[in-house]
Design a protein around this motif. Structure first.
Motif, PDB file in Angstrom:
ATOM      1  N   ALA A 137     -63.231 128.283  29.074  1.00 58.71           N
ATOM      2  CA  ALA A 137     -64.202 127.557  30.346  1.00 58.71           C
ATOM      3  C   ALA A 137     -63.523 126.273  31.018  1.00 58.71           C
ATOM      4  O   ALA A 137     -63.617 125.965  32.148  1.00 58.71           O
ATOM      5  N   SER A 138     -63.053 125.574  30.275  1.00 56.34           N
ATOM      6  CA  SER A 138     -62.232 124.178  30.425  1.00 56.34           C
ATOM      7  C   SER A 138     -61.209 124.335  31.476  1.00 56.34           C
ATOM      8  O   SER A 138     -61.020 123.557  32.394  1.00 56.34           O
ATOM      9  N   GLY A 139     -60.735 125.553  31.634  1.00 58.90           N
ATOM     10  CA  GLY A 139     -59.517 126.001  32.645  1.00 58.90           C
ATOM     11  C   GLY A 139     -60.147 126.310  33.905  1.00 58.90           C
ATOM     12  O   GLY A 139     -59.438 126.977  34.848  1.00 58.90           O
ATOM     13  N   THR A 140     -61.265 126.419  34.350  1.00 60.51           N
ATOM     14  CA  THR A 140     -61.871 126.916  35.377  1.00 60.51           C
ATOM     15  C   THR A 140     -62.056 126.230  36.708  1.00 60.51           C
ATOM     16  O   THR A 140     -61.910 126.549  37.647  1.00 60.51           O
ATOM     17  N   ALA A 141     -62.210 124.855  36.357  1.00 59.39           N
ATOM     18  CA  ALA A 141     -62.469 123.788  37.324  1.00 59.39           C
ATOM     19  C   ALA A 141     -63.933 123.857  37.891  1.00 59.39           C
ATOM     20  O   ALA A 141     -64.190 123.246  38.817  1.00 59.39           O
ATOM     21  N   SER A 159     -57.008 136.008  22.067  1.00 63.49           N
ATOM     22  CA  SER A 159     -56.675 134.873  22.810  1.00 63.49           C
ATOM     23  C   SER A 159     -55.932 135.388  23.932  1.00 63.49           C
ATOM     24  O   SER A 159     -55.750 136.788  24.311  1.00 63.49           O
ATOM     25  N   GLY A 160     -55.662 134.736  25.103  1.00 62.32           N
ATOM     26  CA  GLY A 160     -55.303 135.408  26.291  1.00 62.32           C
ATOM     27  C   GLY A 160     -54.756 134.353  27.346  1.00 62.32           C
ATOM     28  O   GLY A 160     -54.842 133.003  27.320  1.00 62.32           O
ATOM     29  N   GLN A 161     -54.085 134.880  28.438  1.00 60.90           N
ATOM     30  CA  GLN A 161     -53.634 133.964  29.624  1.00 60.90           C
ATOM     31  C   GLN A 161     -54.918 133.417  30.356  1.00 60.90           C
ATOM     32  O   GLN A 161     -55.757 133.998  30.263  1.00 60.90           O
ATOM     33  N   MET A 162     -54.644 132.227  30.397  1.00 60.30           N
ATOM     34  CA  MET A 162     -55.900 131.323  30.935  1.00 60.30           C
ATOM     35  C   MET A 162     -56.124 131.273  32.463  1.00 60.30           C
ATOM     36  O   MET A 162     -54.976 131.945  32.995  1.00 60.30           O
ATOM     37  N   HIS A 163     -57.069 131.225  33.032  1.00 62.64           N
ATOM     38  CA  HIS A 163     -57.548 130.899  34.541  1.00 62.64           C
ATOM     39  C   HIS A 163     -57.712 132.116  35.224  1.00 62.64           C
ATOM     40  O   HIS A 163     -58.096 132.375  36.095  1.00 62.64           O
ATOM     41  N   THR A 203     -67.834 133.818  27.107  1.00 62.44           N
ATOM     42  CA  THR A 203     -66.727 133.121  27.215  1.00 62.44           C
ATOM     43  C   THR A 203     -66.967 132.037  26.340  1.00 62.44           C
ATOM     44  O   THR A 203     -68.018 131.876  25.436  1.00 62.44           O
ATOM     45  N   GLU A 204     -65.899 131.106  26.192  1.00 63.73           N
ATOM     46  CA  GLU A 204     -65.980 130.101  25.316  1.00 63.73           C
ATOM     47  C   GLU A 204     -65.423 128.814  25.529  1.00 63.73           C
ATOM     48  O   GLU A 204     -64.681 128.890  26.777  1.00 63.73           O
ATOM     49  N   TRP A 205     -65.219 127.600  25.050  1.00 59.54           N
ATOM     50  CA  TRP A 205     -64.808 126.432  25.427  1.00 59.54           C
ATOM     51  C   TRP A 205     -63.716 126.155  26.045  1.00 59.54           C
ATOM     52  O   TRP A 205     -63.507 125.688  27.152  1.00 59.54           O
ATOM     53  N   SER A 206     -62.636 126.960  25.257  1.00 59.87           N
ATOM     54  CA  SER A 206     -61.273 126.362  25.755  1.00 59.87           C
ATOM     55  C   SER A 206     -60.911 127.288  27.326  1.00 59.87           C
ATOM     56  O   SER A 206     -60.518 126.664  28.153  1.00 59.87           O
ATOM     57  N   TRP A 212     -71.602 124.863  32.346  1.00 58.65           N
ATOM     58  CA  TRP A 212     -71.161 124.956  33.606  1.00 58.65           C
ATOM     59  C   TRP A 212     -71.562 123.751  34.573  1.00 58.65           C
ATOM     60  O   TRP A 212     -72.777 123.380  34.243  1.00 58.65           O
ATOM     61  N   ASN A 213     -70.979 123.552  35.285  1.00 58.00           N
ATOM     62  CA  ASN A 213     -71.217 122.270  36.265  1.00 58.00           C
ATOM     63  C   ASN A 213     -72.173 122.861  37.381  1.00 58.00           C
ATOM     64  O   ASN A 213     -71.494 123.297  38.276  1.00 58.00           O
ATOM     65  N   SER A 214     -73.222 122.711  37.425  1.00 50.26           N
ATOM     66  CA  SER A 214     -74.188 123.289  38.330  1.00 50.26           C
ATOM     67  C   SER A 214     -74.117 122.314  39.500  1.00 50.26           C
ATOM     68  O   SER A 214     -74.173 123.107  40.763  1.00 50.26           O
ATOM     69  N   LYS A 215     -73.794 121.411  39.533  1.00 50.60           N
ATOM     70  CA  LYS A 215     -73.599 120.714  40.929  1.00 50.60           C
ATOM     71  C   LYS A 215     -72.423 121.109  41.614  1.00 50.60           C
ATOM     72  O   LYS A 215     -72.392 121.337  42.939  1.00 50.60           O
ATOM     73  N   VAL A 216     -71.441 121.281  41.024  1.00 53.56           N
ATOM     74  CA  VAL A 216     -70.094 121.963  41.578  1.00 53.56           C
ATOM     75  C   VAL A 216     -70.366 123.326  42.165  1.00 53.56           C
ATOM     76  O   VAL A 216     -70.063 123.601  43.418  1.00 53.56           O
TER      77      VAL A 216
END
Length: 255
Positions: free
Chosen positions: A171-175, A71-75, A166-169, A184-188
């Motif tokens: 990844a969800s904090g990257t924007a 586990s680790g610090q996010m972002h 990486t994994e879901w959680s 990953w949001n290819s459009k963004v």
């Protein structure tokens, strides 16, 4: 069976050895310092994380470890070149230098409502996206060197196994992750000029990232140790105290 949990925190690396039934056998801590380069800036050298992890692995060597969870610090943003070397110090989650980049990205993407529709979060200074855009604008020579970007615990997983991911959680904090489609949001990314090739593949949090590097196993006296992808610190903290289903709640009053 014994398991080793490793957490890449902001002020320290923590290790916990537990038996299969959850009984704690040992715990370790390696302190870290945060480099305040300028007011509002916050960085660490990922090699210092690795130094702490190595110390914890050596202290855990007296136990027969079957698998390692992370586990680790996010972002926080880790950047590696094509040879897997650190491009620049990690820009941490609590770094506030990216206000302009976050505002510009929000505007380019059509405003905060559209951003939330795409990635489930507004673009804030703490998230990973603004840090990448800051390097792109202010350190173009470093930006050109980047082959992989990842979060702190994923860098440790890479050092332990040689596997990038990486994994879901986290990844969800990257924007720039589509939390609904879990990709990953290819459009963004395309709109903001970020090549998706520099992003790691995404797995489930409980997937095995890989086996511990043979040289480390030999040094520690272990064999066939699985390294699990793990999760972002707040996500696994919630899981650890029993937040399992809709309606469960945790309040975290952090740094």
């Amino acid at each position: 069976m014994n398991y080793l949990g490793i957490d890449v925190g902001t002020t320290g690396i923590k290790g916990l050895v537990v038996e299969e039934n959850g009984q704690i056998l040992d715990r370790f801590d390696f302190p870290l310092t945060v480099n305040i380069v300028k007011p509002g800036w916050s960085e660490q050298n990922p090699y210092d994380w690795w130094k702490g992890v190595i110390e914890i692995l050596k202290k855990s060597a007296k136990y027969k470890i079957n698998s390692i969870g992370l586990s680790g610090q996010m972002h926080s943003l880790v950047t590696l070149d094509k040879d897997g070397k650190i491009v620049r110090p990690a820009i941490l989650w609590n770094d506030q230098r990216t206000t302009k980049e976050c505002q510009e990205a929000t505007q380019i993407l059509g405003g905060e409502r559209n951003v939330i529709a795409e990635v489930g979060n507004p673009i804030l200074e703490g998230f990973t996206l603004g840090k990448i855009l800051w390097i792109k604008k202010n350190e173009p020579e470093n930006f050109e060197k980047i082959r992989y970007v990842m979060m702190p615990k994923d860098y440790i997983a890479y050092m332990l196994t040689g596997e990038v991911g990486t994994e879901w959680s986290d990844a969800s904090g990257t924007a720039f992750y589509d939390v609904r489609a879990r990709k990953w949001n290819s459009k963004v990314l395309k709109t903001l000029g970020i090549d998706e090739k520099i992003l790691p593949s995404i797995s489930k949090s409980y997937d095995v990232r890989g086996l511990l590097e043979r040289s480390l196993e030999k040094e520690l006296g272990w064999e066939n140790v699985k390294v699990v992808a793990g999760g972002a610190d707040n996500a696994v903290s919630a899981l650890g105290i029993g937040v399992f289903k809709p309606g469960d709640c945790m309040v975290s009053v952090g740094t």
